[in-house]
Enzyme design. Structure first.
Site, mmCIF file in Angstrom:
data_model
loop_
_atom_site.group_PDB
_atom_site.id
_atom_site.type_symbol
_atom_site.label_atom_id
_atom_site.label_comp_id
_atom_site.label_asym_id
_atom_site.label_seq_id
_atom_site.Cartn_x
_atom_site.Cartn_y
_atom_site.Cartn_z
ATOM 1 N N PRO A 2 0.831 -1.215 0.000
ATOM 2 C CA PRO A 2 0.000 0.000 0.000
ATOM 3 C C PRO A 2 0.866 1.265 0.000
ATOM 4 O O PRO A 2 1.812 1.361 0.755
ATOM 5 C CB PRO A 2 -0.793 -0.106 1.300
ATOM 6 C CG PRO A 2 -0.647 -1.501 1.771
ATOM 7 C CD PRO A 2 0.646 -2.009 1.201
ATOM 8 N N GLU A 3 0.541 2.174 -0.884
ATOM 9 C CA GLU A 3 1.197 3.476 -0.902
ATOM 10 C C GLU A 3 0.192 4.508 -0.372
ATOM 11 O O GLU A 3 -0.892 4.133 0.075
ATOM 12 C CB GLU A 3 1.659 3.798 -2.338
ATOM 13 C CG GLU A 3 2.619 2.743 -2.891
ATOM 14 C CD GLU A 3 3.100 3.041 -4.327
ATOM 15 O OE1 GLU A 3 3.219 4.215 -4.689
ATOM 16 O OE2 GLU A 3 3.330 2.076 -5.074
ATOM 17 N N ARG A 112 1.131 -11.801 5.424
ATOM 18 C CA ARG A 112 2.570 -11.928 5.642
ATOM 19 C C ARG A 112 3.034 -11.448 7.008
ATOM 20 O O ARG A 112 4.210 -11.548 7.337
ATOM 21 C CB ARG A 112 3.314 -11.230 4.513
ATOM 22 C CG ARG A 112 2.961 -11.918 3.181
ATOM 23 C CD ARG A 112 3.771 -11.449 2.028
ATOM 24 N NE ARG A 112 5.198 -11.648 2.212
ATOM 25 C CZ ARG A 112 6.106 -11.245 1.345
ATOM 26 N NH1 ARG A 112 5.740 -10.628 0.250
ATOM 27 N NH2 ARG A 112 7.386 -11.458 1.581
#
Ligand SMILES: [Zn+2]
Length: 269
Positions: A2-3, A112
């Site tokens: 995500p940016e 993750r």
């Protein structure tokens, strides 16, 4: 990963769903998050959800407090998601933590497990080192001062979170294409006109991406569990071999710092 637009999307969607709600219970389902002081969260009322840099921040009003002075800070990192559910459900994927509210639930799911949840008591500590690209305080003059003396290619420089916050591989490629700047240019050699174009392109691309709830290739989901729609508007990222829609030249892929950069050799110089 995500940016800025993806984190902004999550914060904007969660805010109206949870503001005013009280945290009834916090369930930690991953030992990596055991350090979180859940007792300090229970009973707090959520005053606001916002993005600060690449973090989602819940402003919390502790019981009987008159002002916000606790902050739940969420870093989504690679695959973190914050999902809102109206009611209890057991079909929540890869849960690491659950905030049970007096109405609805917020689930932190994260395949993750690189994402983090932390409690912060000092608003000053939330402020990122880098500049916020959407802030009006970032003028072309200030950006020029930041670039002055940089010893990096502009693509690599744009990824530095201690300069501008929130840009990653996707948006750096798109912004440089929109600005007509070659990603291999030395950052310090940009002219004032190019710096002006870079700043305008940064704001435009980020605003459009936020409008379309971010970009998804594999993992990103917003607070409603949906994928981001900006992927349709990408002009160069993962479009190598295709024609540039601006000049007709062929879009290229190169590797910079072990990461792919996509650009058009025809109109980026
Ligand atoms: Zn082109």
């Amino acid at each position: 990963v995500p940016e800025l637009p993806e984190v902004e999307t999550v914060a904007r969607q969660l805010d109206p769903l949870v503001v005013g709600r009280r945290i009834r219970r916090v369930e930690i389902l991953d030992e990596k998050l055991d350090g979180l002081d859940t007792g300090a969260l229970v009973g707090c009322r959520i005053a606001r959800v916002r993005r600060v840099g690449k973090q989602v921040v819940f402003d919390l009003l502790p019981p009987r407090a008159r002002r916000v002075h606790r902050y739940l800070v969420v870093h989504l990192r690679m695959t973190g998601r914050l999902l809102w559910y109206g009611q209890r459900t057991d079909e929540l994927p890869r849960r690491r933590a659950v905030l049970e509210l007096d109405r609805g639930l917020v689930v932190f799911s994260d395949t993750r497990r690189f994402g983090t949840l932390t409690l912060c008591h000092d608003e000053g500590e939330l402020t990122p080192v880098g500049h916020e690209p959407l802030s009006s305080e970032l003028t072309a003059g200030r950006l020029a001062a930041l670039l002055d003396g940089a010893r990096q290619e502009i693509k690599a420089w744009l990824l530095r979170q201690d300069r501008l916050v929130g840009l990653g591989n996707i948006y750096a490629s798109e912004i440089l294409h929109a600005a007509g700047i070659d990603p291999r240019r030395q950052a310090a050699t940009l002219s004032r006109a190019e710096i002006g174009r870079l700043l305008r392109a940064t704001r435009r691309i980020l605003a459009q991406a936020i409008e379309h709830c971010g970009t998804t290739f594999s993992d990103f989901q917003d607070a409603r569990g949906e994928t981001g729609g900006f992927v349709r508007f990408l002009k160069v990222y993962r479009h190598e071999g295709e024609r540039c829609r601006r000049c007709g030249d062929t879009i290229a892929r190169i590797v910079q710092q072990q990461r792919s950069t996509f650009f058009c050799p025809g109109c980026q110089d």
